[in-house]
Design an enzyme around this catalytic site. Structure first.
Site, PDB file in Angstrom:
ATOM      1  CB  ILE A   1      -1.078  -0.048   1.270  1.00 21.45           C
ATOM      2  CG1 ILE A   1      -1.921  -1.201   0.997  1.00 21.45           C
ATOM      3  CG2 ILE A   1      -1.758   1.402   1.348  1.00 21.45           C
ATOM      4  CD1 ILE A   1      -3.112  -1.455   2.184  1.00 21.45           C
TER       5      ILE A   1
ATOM      6  CG  HIS B   1     -11.451   1.525   8.866  1.00 25.77           C
ATOM      7  ND1 HIS B   1     -11.088   0.865  10.168  1.00 25.77           N
ATOM      8  CD2 HIS B   1     -10.726   0.870   7.877  1.00 25.77           C
ATOM      9  CE1 HIS B   1     -10.030  -0.171   9.617  1.00 25.77           C
ATOM     10  NE2 HIS B   1      -9.795  -0.278   8.373  1.00 25.77           N
TER      11      HIS B   1
ATOM     12  NE  ARG C   1      -6.244  -2.296  11.507  1.00 27.11           N
ATOM     13  CZ  ARG C   1      -6.818  -2.576   9.796  1.00 27.11           C
ATOM     14  NH1 ARG C   1      -6.832  -1.562   9.288  1.00 27.11           N
ATOM     15  NH2 ARG C   1      -7.110  -3.635   9.604  1.00 27.11           N
TER      16      ARG C   1
ATOM     17  CD  GLU D   1     -11.452   2.426  13.010  1.00 28.90           C
ATOM     18  OE1 GLU D   1     -11.932   1.233  12.276  1.00 28.90           O
ATOM     19  OE2 GLU D   1     -10.377   2.797  12.746  1.00 28.90           O
TER      20      GLU D   1
HETATM   21  C1  DGY Z   1      -8.053  -3.775   6.041  1.00 26.90           C
HETATM   22  O1  DGY Z   1      -8.119  -4.447   4.967  1.00 26.90           O
HETATM   23  O2  DGY Z   1      -7.048  -4.120   6.791  1.00 26.90           O
HETATM   24  C2  DGY Z   1      -8.613  -2.478   6.158  1.00 26.90           C
HETATM   25  O3  DGY Z   1      -8.350  -1.654   6.777  1.00 26.90           O
HETATM   26  C3  DGY Z   1     -10.068  -2.893   6.471  1.00 26.90           C
HETATM   27  O4  DGY Z   1     -10.086  -3.103   7.805  1.00 26.90           O
END
Ligand code: DGY
Length: 319
Positions: free
Chosen positions: A158, A285, A238, A267
């Site tokens: 990511i 989220h 997170r 959350e």
């Molecule tokens: C993940 O895929 O970890 C996203 O944050 C969804 O929780």
């Protein structure tokens, strides 16, 4: 004879269809508690369970599952809600869904980045309240995105996808990661082995590392103080990485120009003080929340379960 699986949450329709084709699937239109999951797994002699991050699969839960359960597949890339050693001790395979949500999560990082820098939330509020007063050349100014230095903490899939998008905006990429990437993945980005050494160079900082004991509260009063004044903070990783009280102080004092947040310490009951700040752009989220990606995540979880129940090591095995 089809294998018996549970999807104890409201899965997308296409995922439910595939689950019913391939398995003896029990599906739901709401998220079940872990106690309900345990009871159903016993009743249905379940072999595979698909879960979502809100369903915390702790040692206690794992120990109560029947022996029929061979695999638990989370529909997420993050797996901080799964206790891997406890599952391993019982021989229950665990899997996640990497790759398929990389692009959409990186897209939402850019959505937050652009909105935080360019005051998207405030502009929207002005329009919603009927914008009747013209602005002068010096009113309501944002920060220019093009050409800024973006620091990325966590340069996995990511993080790299965020970097690729930011390069399209002419941004300079610096990053901190446990290991330096090979040149073909680094693509000219500058590596810092030490997070604190990178921070003074980050005009924008994006968190893209997993939630672990090591990353807990990596953003705190001390690390925020190391950022340049007027910098921007983005988090799609997170909430556990951030001491939110420290973040709020930095947003109020003007140390930070703005923040864009998709994840929170708590959350969904996030700290409502955040929404009172004019310089935060918030999303609930939703990094992976597109029709295409949620289908792909569900399909990937089902593939993992299928592989595990065939006696193979699933492609996304976590142990
Ligand atoms: C993940 O895929 O970890 C996203 O944050 C969804 O929780």
């Amino acid at each position: 004879m089809k294998h018996s699986i549970l999807l104890p949450y409201r899965a997308p329709q296409n995922v439910v269809i595939l689950a019913n084709q391939r398995f003896q699937a029990t599906t739901f239109d709401r998220e079940l508690s872990v106690d309900e999951i345990i009871a159903l797994a016993k009743e249905k002699k379940t072999e595979g369970i698909v879960v979502v991050p809100k369903q915390k699969i702790t040692k206690d839960v794992i120990d109560k599952l029947p022996d029929s359960v061979k695999v638990i597949a989370t529909c997420s890339v993050g797996f901080d809600h799964l206790e891997i050693p406890a599952a391993k001790a019982r021989g229950i395979l665990l899997t996640n869904t990497p790759d398929v949500l990389t692009e959409c999560t990186a897209d939402i990082a850019m959505l937050l980045l652009l909105n935080a820098c360019r005051r998207g939330r405030e502009y929207m509020q002005i329009m919603e309240s009927g914008w009747r007063k013209a602005f002068s050349q010096s009113d309501m100014l944002g920060l220019k995105v093009s050409g800024k230095t973006l620091g990325i903490y966590g340069m996995g899939r990511i993080g790299q996808a965020v970097a690729d998008r930011a390069r399209g905006f002419g941004m300079k990429i610096i990053y901190c990661n446990r290991r330096r990437l090979p040149a073909e993945l680094e693509k000219g980005a500058t590596y810092f082995s030490d997070f604190n050494e990178m921070l003074p160079h980050c005009q924008i900082l994006s968190l893209n590392a997993p939630g672990t004991a090591e990353t807990k509260h990596i953003i705190n009063d001390e690390t925020l103080a190391l950022l340049p004044n007027n910098s921007v903070f983005i988090n799609v990783a997170r909430g556990s990485l951030v001491d939110e009280s420290a973040l709020i102080r930095a947003l109020k004092s003007g140390k930070l120009f703005a923040a864009g947040l998709d994840v929170f310490e708590n959350e969904p009951a996030y700290n409502l003080e955040l929404k009172e700040l004019h310089n935060v752009f918030l999303t609930p989220h939703m990094g992976s929340a597109t029709q295409e990606t949620r289908d792909a995540m569900g399909y990937r979880a089902l593939e993992n379960i299928e592989q595990a129940l065939k006696g193979q090591r699933p492609q996304d095995s976590l142990w």
